[in-house]
Write an enzyme that holds these catalytic residues in place. Structure first.
Site, PDB file in Angstrom:
ATOM      1  N   TYR A   1       0.900  -1.104   0.153  1.00 48.58           N
ATOM      2  CA  TYR A   1       0.212  -0.078  -0.027  1.00 48.58           C
ATOM      3  C   TYR A   1       1.133   1.156  -0.179  1.00 48.58           C
ATOM      4  CZ  TYR A   1      -4.244   2.777   1.478  1.00 48.58           C
ATOM      5  OH  TYR A   1      -5.317   3.622   1.827  1.00 48.58           O
ATOM      6  N   CYS A   2       0.616   2.199  -0.939  1.00 49.10           N
ATOM      7  CA  CYS A   2       1.207   3.501  -1.022  1.00 49.10           C
ATOM      8  C   CYS A   2       2.839   3.226  -1.038  1.00 49.10           C
ATOM      9  CB  CYS A   2       0.942   4.354   0.261  1.00 49.10           C
ATOM     10  SG  CYS A   2       1.594   5.988   0.120  1.00 49.10           S
ATOM     11  N   VAL A   3       3.864   3.768  -0.201  1.00 48.48           N
ATOM     12  CA  VAL A   3       5.113   3.885  -0.100  1.00 48.48           C
ATOM     13  C   VAL A   3       5.598   2.186  -0.191  1.00 48.48           C
ATOM     14  CG1 VAL A   3       5.499   4.101   2.104  1.00 48.48           C
ATOM     15  CG2 VAL A   3       7.280   4.553   0.626  1.00 48.48           C
TER      16      VAL A   3
ATOM     17  N   GLY B   1       4.083  -0.200  -1.499  1.00 50.27           N
ATOM     18  CA  GLY B   1       3.891  -1.000  -2.629  1.00 50.27           C
ATOM     19  C   GLY B   1       5.128  -0.285  -3.503  1.00 50.27           C
TER      20      GLY B   1
END
Length: 621
Positions: free
Chosen positions: A354-356, A358
């Site tokens: 998720y986000c960073v 990812g």
């Protein structure tokens, strides 16, 4: 009401102004304003309370170096305003004349709505003013109840439009500098709103008269409390407790390192898929955004679909993590994958980043591919994650050399206080996440709502200083991740074009942190099969959208599209949550069922675990 409604309103405004002069006059050195007639004792009490609170606020602000103390420091705003004004063409006489002429025309039009001025007789017959500009900050009827307040907010909205348009007229700026000026202009214009000024806000004036100033007393109590904690409050701080009404899905911490704890959740079904799932949330925030409550919990929902779920709970940085860099987070993701494979005796796992996290997962996949270990990960899912930062949106306004150096100056004891990052994200939506709360909680004195998502948003984590600087330079500024072998981790060069792992890429249509156009560019770099899904809403609500909520929608397109625009043009829209679509995709990569026994039930007989979920790390500040 008398036969002269405008006269009645003038009298009300006079009383409101007199009341505010009383309150604010008491805050000035030697200020002794005349008390309003009636209830003088209550007004005096409010004035005395405010004077005492104001002394506490000034003392707290002068002693504090927190982001909030700096944000409300007039000197900081004056310096910012001076730099901003110098960059804008506001001193141009032609611009000034054009603004003046348009203002006069606007004033005449607004006054006509109240049967005043040269255009008298054009007011609506029903008496309800029809003003040219609408904005939800001024939706309360009180903003239209008197021509003075109508003129104030209509003039502001007109000037805001013209000033923001001037950004495109400034000469000699490259694209990056122009976007920085656009962001600074919007920030300044939103701060200047008359809704943020007690003496210009009729809703605040009315509340002050109604409560005899107690709304401002309560608001200053809120401000003083926020200054002490160094952070703007968005929700009732007493409403949520980890493990009791947030982060409640049952599970155990089965593994930990100095960087993260690994939580395994208890199965919800008698049989589960053989391949487990590990979720890597961003270490910029707490993991329980994916486990807010029983109805919203992505973790709980996935377990109910018959999948064994693990989550990494990252530790908030402290001085012991001063040397932690990006390599360490990649190594931690590999460590989690290996631990799960060993614990459950399976060859591979499904992953989510998720986000960073990812972004880091993409690098992890490239490292595993280079090392000949790609088969450890059966599939990878990316929630609002970027690998190509060439279109990274407004966060790019914070990553030139000067700003990175300034951010490094905020790092103490090897880590960056998470409150600075929280303020940065709040500034991206300052109208909603800063000024809305200044008005409601500091001026109107309203109680904070009990909202679990906002509670999570304010539960900040600290970041390792070295990692954060490298991340801004190498990824946001220099975009090295998409250049083969420009970066490495653990001695292994990173080349995303080698990644063949099946990938599910989710983006939020209204995401202002990881714009959908930026997320879509991931499809240009991987070599394996990819499924891209565009979800309704933004960075958080676009992800945390359970099927039971029946909210938003998502778009899919099986064609090979060269851009997000092309994807959208040919996409099919499906109402509701994208979670079931993702689950079908996940199980399409292996849905063999096994009994949920042994170590599939963490903490069972013979299974040594560390502690109950949600664990210690999520509670460290």
């Amino acid at each position: 009401m008398s036969d002269d409604p405008l006269g009645d309103m003038n009298e009300l405004v006079r009383k409101q102004t007199e009341a505010m002069q009383t309150i604010f006059g008491a805050l000035l050195p030697g200020g002794e304003a005349k008390m309003p007639t009636g209830d003088a004792e209550q007004w005096q009490k409010a004035a005395d309370q405010l004077k005492a609170l104001w002394a506490g606020i000034q003392s707290e602000q002068s002693a504090s170096t927190s982001p909030l103390a700096q944000m409300i420091d007039p000197a900081q705003w004056m310096g910012f305003a001076k730099q901003w004004y110098a960059a804008m063409p506001l001193a141009d006489p032609a611009k000034q004349k054009a603004l003046w002429d348009e203002s006069v025309a606007l004033w005449q039009g607004v006054m006509a709505q109240y049967n005043m001025g040269p255009n008298i007789g054009t007011a609506p017959k029903d008496g309800e003013p029809d003003l040219p500009r609408k904005d939800r900050r001024f939706a309360d009827p009180k903003w239209r109840s008197h021509p003075a307040f109508a003129l104030i907010h209509q003039t502001y909205l007109m000037l805001a439009e013209r000033i923001e348009a001037m950004v495109d007229e400034v000469e000699g700026l490259d694209k990056g500098k122009r976007e920085q000026l656009r962001f600074a202009t919007r920030t300044m214009v939103e701060a200047m709103s008359p809704s943020n000024i007690p003496l210009a806000n009729p809703v605040v004036l009315d509340r002050t008269v109604e409560t005899k100033g107690q709304n401002l007393v309560k608001g200053m109590e809120h401000l003083l409390a926020d200054l002490k904690k160094g952070q703007l409050t968005h929700t009732d701080p007493e409403a949520f407790t980890l493990g009791e009404n947030v982060a409640t899905t049952p599970g155990k911490v089965v593994h930990e390192t100095p960087l993260y704890q690994l939580i395994q959740y208890s199965p919800s079904t008698p049989k589960v898929t053989e391949t487990p799932l590990v979720i890597f949330p961003p270490w910029l925030n707490r993991f329980y955004i994916l486990d807010l409550n029983e109805k919203k919990s992505f973790v709980r929902w996935v377990a109910e679909q018959g999948v064994t779920v693990f989550v990494a709970s990252w530790k908030s940085a402290d001085s012991a993590m001063k040397d932690v860099v990006w390599d360490d987070y990649i190594a931690a993701q590999i460590d989690a994958v290996d631990h799960i494979r060993s614990r459950l005796k399976v060859p591979s796992v499904h992953t989510i980043g998720y986000c960073v996290a990812g972004t880091t997962l993409a690098a992890t996949l490239a490292v595993l591919e280079r090392r000949g270990e790609a088969d450890k990960v059966k599939s990878a899912t990316f929630f609002t994650a970027q690998v190509d930062f060439s279109r990274a949106g407004e966060l790019n306004n914070f990553i030139d050399d000067k700003q990175i150096k300034a951010i490094e100056g905020l790092t103490t004891d090897g880590y960056l206080d998470g409150r600075y990052l929280a303020l940065t994200f709040n500034l991206l939506r300052s109208k909603d996440l800063i000024w809305n709360y200044v008005v409601n909680n500091y001026m109107l004195g309203e109680d904070y709502p009990a909202f679990d998502m906002l509670h999570w948003n304010g539960d900040v984590t600290n970041l390792p200083g070295k990692w954060h600087s490298d991340y801004l330079r190498d990824l946001y500024r220099d975009n090295k991740l998409v250049t083969p072998d420009a970066l490495s981790a653990g001695g292994t060069p990173i080349d995303l074009t080698r990644v063949k792992t099946p990938s599910y890429i989710q983006a939020g249509k209204e995401d202002h942190i990881a714009p959908a156009k930026s997320v879509y560019k991931m499809t240009e770099h991987f070599a394996g099969p990819m499924e891209f899904v565009l979800a309704g809403s933004g960075h958080i609500a676009g992800v945390v959208n359970p099927p039971s909520s029946r909210k938003y929608q998502y778009w899919t397109n099986d064609a090979d599209c060269a851009s997000l625009s092309e994807f959208v043009d040919g996409a099919s829209e499906t109402p509701g949550s994208w979670w079931p679509h993702w689950m079908d995709w996940l199980k399409g990569h292996g849905d063999k069922q096994i009994a949920a026994t042994g170590k599939r039930k963490p903490g069972g007989k013979g299974d040594k675990v560390i502690e109950d979920a949600p664990g210690r790390y999520v509670k460290t500040r």
